[in-house]
Write a protein that holds these residues in place. Structure first.
Motif, short mmCIF file in Angstrom:
data_model
loop_
_atom_site.label_atom_id
_atom_site.label_comp_id
_atom_site.label_asym_id
_atom_site.label_seq_id
_atom_site.Cartn_x
_atom_site.Cartn_y
_atom_site.Cartn_z
N LEU A 1 22.86 -56.33 82.41
CA LEU A 1 23.03 -55.23 83.54
C LEU A 1 23.65 -54.10 82.78
O LEU A 1 24.76 -54.21 82.23
CB LEU A 1 23.88 -55.66 84.78
CG LEU A 1 23.10 -56.59 85.78
CD1 LEU A 1 24.03 -57.01 86.75
CD2 LEU A 1 22.00 -55.59 86.47
N LYS A 2 22.92 -52.90 82.54
CA LYS A 2 23.42 -51.76 81.89
C LYS A 2 23.41 -51.07 82.92
O LYS A 2 22.46 -50.29 83.34
CB LYS A 2 22.76 -51.68 80.71
CG LYS A 2 22.88 -50.05 80.16
CD LYS A 2 24.37 -49.92 79.33
CE LYS A 2 24.49 -48.64 78.56
NZ LYS A 2 25.92 -48.64 78.04
N LEU A 3 24.61 -50.43 83.42
CA LEU A 3 24.89 -49.32 84.61
C LEU A 3 25.62 -48.06 84.42
O LEU A 3 25.85 -47.34 85.13
CB LEU A 3 25.68 -50.18 85.85
CG LEU A 3 25.20 -51.54 86.20
CD1 LEU A 3 26.21 -52.31 87.18
CD2 LEU A 3 23.83 -51.46 86.63
N ASN A 4 25.62 -47.69 82.98
CA ASN A 4 25.96 -46.45 82.51
C ASN A 4 25.45 -46.16 81.29
O ASN A 4 24.71 -46.74 80.63
CB ASN A 4 27.46 -46.51 82.45
CG ASN A 4 27.95 -47.40 81.34
OD1 ASN A 4 27.67 -47.07 80.17
ND2 ASN A 4 28.78 -48.45 81.83
N SER A 5 25.53 -44.84 80.90
CA SER A 5 24.85 -44.29 79.73
C SER A 5 25.85 -44.38 78.57
O SER A 5 25.43 -43.73 77.32
CB SER A 5 24.23 -42.78 80.04
OG SER A 5 25.21 -41.98 80.21
N GLY A 6 26.95 -44.60 78.79
CA GLY A 6 28.01 -44.66 77.74
C GLY A 6 27.88 -45.61 76.80
O GLY A 6 27.09 -46.67 76.76
N ILE A 7 28.55 -45.39 75.40
CA ILE A 7 28.31 -46.39 74.48
C ILE A 7 29.11 -47.77 74.70
O ILE A 7 30.37 -47.48 75.08
CB ILE A 7 29.01 -45.97 73.15
CG1 ILE A 7 28.04 -44.77 72.52
CG2 ILE A 7 29.02 -46.91 71.86
CD1 ILE A 7 28.32 -44.16 71.36
N GLU A 8 28.57 -48.80 74.49
CA GLU A 8 29.38 -50.01 74.83
C GLU A 8 30.05 -50.51 73.79
O GLU A 8 29.43 -50.42 72.49
CB GLU A 8 28.22 -51.28 75.21
CG GLU A 8 27.41 -51.05 76.51
CD GLU A 8 28.19 -50.95 77.74
OE1 GLU A 8 29.15 -51.64 77.77
OE2 GLU A 8 27.70 -50.50 78.79
N GLU A 9 31.10 -51.31 73.76
CA GLU A 9 32.06 -51.58 72.72
C GLU A 9 31.47 -52.83 72.16
O GLU A 9 31.63 -53.10 71.13
CB GLU A 9 33.48 -51.79 73.71
CG GLU A 9 33.96 -50.75 73.95
CD GLU A 9 35.53 -50.97 74.11
OE1 GLU A 9 36.02 -52.12 74.32
OE2 GLU A 9 36.17 -50.03 74.85
N SER A 10 30.51 -53.62 72.90
CA SER A 10 30.02 -54.65 72.24
C SER A 10 28.51 -54.73 72.90
O SER A 10 28.30 -54.22 73.79
CB SER A 10 30.82 -55.96 72.48
OG SER A 10 30.87 -56.31 73.78
N GLU A 11 27.65 -55.65 72.22
CA GLU A 11 26.43 -56.12 72.94
C GLU A 11 26.54 -56.79 74.38
O GLU A 11 27.55 -57.23 74.28
CB GLU A 11 25.31 -56.62 71.74
CG GLU A 11 25.20 -55.75 70.50
CD GLU A 11 24.74 -56.66 69.38
OE1 GLU A 11 23.94 -56.23 68.74
OE2 GLU A 11 25.11 -57.99 69.25
N LEU A 12 25.22 -56.56 74.92
CA LEU A 12 25.67 -57.11 76.45
C LEU A 12 24.65 -58.49 76.43
O LEU A 12 23.68 -58.71 75.79
CB LEU A 12 24.84 -56.10 77.27
CG LEU A 12 25.58 -54.73 77.66
CD1 LEU A 12 24.57 -53.72 78.49
CD2 LEU A 12 26.97 -54.87 77.78
N LYS A 13 25.45 -59.39 77.03
CA LYS A 13 24.74 -60.81 77.45
C LYS A 13 23.81 -60.42 78.62
O LYS A 13 24.13 -59.71 79.38
CB LYS A 13 25.96 -61.62 77.83
CG LYS A 13 26.86 -61.93 76.54
CD LYS A 13 27.81 -63.07 76.82
CE LYS A 13 28.78 -63.34 75.84
NZ LYS A 13 29.57 -64.65 76.15
N ARG A 14 23.11 -61.57 78.86
CA ARG A 14 22.28 -61.52 79.87
C ARG A 14 22.97 -61.98 81.17
O ARG A 14 23.88 -62.90 80.97
CB ARG A 14 20.98 -62.48 79.68
CG ARG A 14 20.20 -62.14 78.61
CD ARG A 14 18.96 -63.21 78.53
NE ARG A 14 18.15 -63.50 79.57
CZ ARG A 14 17.12 -64.39 79.64
NH1 ARG A 14 16.96 -65.11 78.45
NH2 ARG A 14 16.41 -64.64 80.55
N ASN A 15 23.00 -61.28 82.19
CA ASN A 15 23.35 -61.67 83.36
C ASN A 15 22.60 -62.74 84.26
O ASN A 15 21.49 -62.71 83.97
CB ASN A 15 23.70 -60.48 84.25
CG ASN A 15 24.76 -59.44 84.05
OD1 ASN A 15 24.40 -58.63 82.92
ND2 ASN A 15 25.88 -59.44 84.57
N THR A 16 23.01 -63.45 85.06
CA THR A 16 22.32 -64.28 85.84
C THR A 16 21.45 -63.74 86.82
O THR A 16 21.29 -62.53 87.13
CB THR A 16 23.24 -65.27 86.71
OG1 THR A 16 23.93 -64.63 87.79
CG2 THR A 16 24.40 -65.96 85.81
#
Length: 524
Positions: A172-187
């Motif tokens: 779940l990516k819910l903003n357009s900002g830079i993430e501090e780390s890569e994103l895991k899969r949500n359930t």
């Protein structure tokens, strides 16, 4: 806040791929000044337009409404592996397809591009000072489109909600900002919760608008589009009361009414079909149309364009099971009005020659004996239609009936007959089904007949228990291979694309079927 927003709508089109979703490259120099500008930008960057490609590109090859046509020699330059891989549910399908030169297979990236656009719009609009109605229109569209994109993603790459909602879905990516780390899969459950949150907010915003702005035939999302999607989401979640409630909202909307197929001509002096009326994904041709979206090649590339043999014969056709399903209810007008037949003749099970039923329909086609799908300005490949609302209501009420609510069964049957009289000649006789399980089976088959080739069947098969499917393939003139997707097979969930895994080290791949998936080879 503006300094922290990575406005990459245009940049994403330049760089492409999922990397932009997780690691935006730079800020755009384009700075919208008002909500109207954002509204236009939304149309260009976040909508599934008739020019948008890569969305559900090979989805129609996965289900049981499509089967391979008898063997024919491939046309020069065409590698059958590009459509064999998804058709036989190969877990390494992306690798196989790319080896053929087919590089437009990343559905995952295509939907995240849509999400990127909606996120940027929602981030930026908080600083816009403008008419509140225009602002709400923009926000409502962004939430609706993001909810729809996540709904498709989680049903392609996550297990069915009713099978295991605790399994991995998508990030779940819910903003357009830079993430501090890569994103895991949500359930799967977390993704569905976000879908509901987005769609409910879209509904609230649309309801705040004047009634004449809640729906217009302008290719934009709308209140009834959101309500129909909410009905679909609740149906998949098996929240039957909510599914029925939202379906009924759409049915009661006075902007739409069912199309009487008795009014649709099937013959002209020169052609068996009148292309003017075959395009059901059109505000002009169908009073059922709520929202149009999608590129023509995404629907037809693998079942028509890429699969045209040396004599222009398709490699795929509508399955015999689908055609028999129409025959289960004699007089059904949809068999001739929803399935386009090719001039190429095949021998049917009665040893008779018939025009081959193609693996697509309801689309804008050329006025020729080939009935080639056509594209162009304003020609879309898919739509949200009123008929789905009727079928969602029928299924939800039938499930409540099986749980012991007899009144729900009565309503399901009444709604079913109200709908079916528009799909049969004037002498239609009402169905009378008292057994709850028999009623559910009938409604499942009715969904198959009504919604064929509209991206519903694969998702329906998943949520109805992932029963076994067989696909027949003809590798040469003398051989046949039968591939089997076993009950609850891992192949019912698509693997994540390799490039997505490479760009995000925290992504976990889905459990995979053996690669290669072997079939049963026999000689003819």
């Amino acid at each position: 806040m503006k300094q922290r927003i990575i406005f990459t709508l245009i940049i994403s089109l330049i760089f492409g791929g999922c990397g932009d979703f997780l690691e935006p490259k730079s800020k755009s120099e384009f700075v919208p000044k008002d909500a109207t500008s954002l509204n236009e930008l939304l149309l260009g960057e976040a909508y599934l337009r008739y020019t948008s490609t890569g969305l559900n590109l090979f989805l129609q090859l996965l289900d049981d409404d499509v089967t391979a046509a008898p063997y024919q020699e491939p046309k020069v330059g065409a590698d059958p592996n590009q459509w064999w891989a998804p058709y036989s549910w190969q877990s390494n399908l992306y690798e196989v397809m790319k080896s053929t030169g087919q590089n437009h297979t990343n559905i995952y990236s295509a939907y995240y591009s849509v999400i990127l656009g909606t996120n940027a719009i929602l981030d930026y609009i908080v600083d816009i000072k403008d008419d509140i109605n225009i602002i709400n229109i923009v926000k409502a569209q962004a939430f609706a489109l993001r909810g729809f994109a996540y709904f498709n993603l989680v049903n392609l790459f996550g297990t069915p909600y009713n099978s295991d909602k605790t399994a991995l879905g998508v990030p779940l990516k819910l903003n357009s900002g830079i993430e501090e780390s890569e994103l895991k899969r949500n359930t799967v459950e977390q993704v569905y919760s976000q879908i509901l949150k987005d769609l409910q907010e879209a509904e609230r915003l649309y309801k705040s608008l004047p009634v004449d702005q809640q729906w217009q035939p302008n290719r934009r999302t709308s209140l009834p589009m959101v309500q129909l999607l909410l009905s679909r989401v609740y149906l998949y979640m098996e929240q039957w009361e909510n599914a029925a409630t939202y379906a009924n909202y759409v049915i009661q909307n006075e902007n739409f009414h069912l199309l009487d197929l008795n009014t649709i001509a099937t013959q002209r002096p020169s052609y068996p079909y009148d292309p003017t009326y075959l395009d059901y994904h059109s505000y002009t041709n169908s009073p059922e149309t709520i929202w149009v979206y999608g590129n023509m090649s995404d629907v037809t590339y693998y079942v028509y364009n890429a699969s045209a043999g040396k004599e222009g014969r398709p490699f795929f056709r509508a399955s015999e099971e689908l055609m028999k399903c129409f025959d289960e209810t004699p007089g059904d007008l949809r068999k001739e009005r929803y399935v386009i037949r090719h001039r190429y003749e095949i021998v049917n099970e009665n040893n008779e020659l018939e025009k081959m039923p193609q693996a697509f329909g309801k689309l804008h086609v050329s006025s020729s004996l080939y009935y080639q799908p056509t594209s162009g300005n304003g020609i879309f490949s898919r739509s949200f239609r009123l008929s789905e609302a009727y079928l969602n209501l029928c299924e939800a009420k039938a499930m409540l009936n099986r749980a012991g609510n007899a009144n729900a069964g009565t309503e399901a049957l009444r709604t079913l007959n109200d709908f079916r009289k528009y799909r049969f000649p004037a002498d239609y006789q009402n169905e009378s089904i008292s057994d709850p399980d028999e009623l559910i089976t009938f409604i499942h088959n009715e969904r198959r007949r009504e919604l064929c080739f509209e991206d519903h069947r694969w998702f329906d098969l998943r949520r109805w228990g992932m029963k076994e499917i067989k696909h027949t393939w003809y590798p040469d003139e003398t051989s046949t291979i039968v591939y089997t997707l076993q009950e609850n097979d891992p192949g019912f969930t698509l693997p994540l694309p390799d490039d997505a895994l490479e760009l995000n080290n925290l992504l976990e791949q889905n459990p995979l079927a053996p690669a290669p998936r072997d079939g049963n080879l026999t000689s003819n």
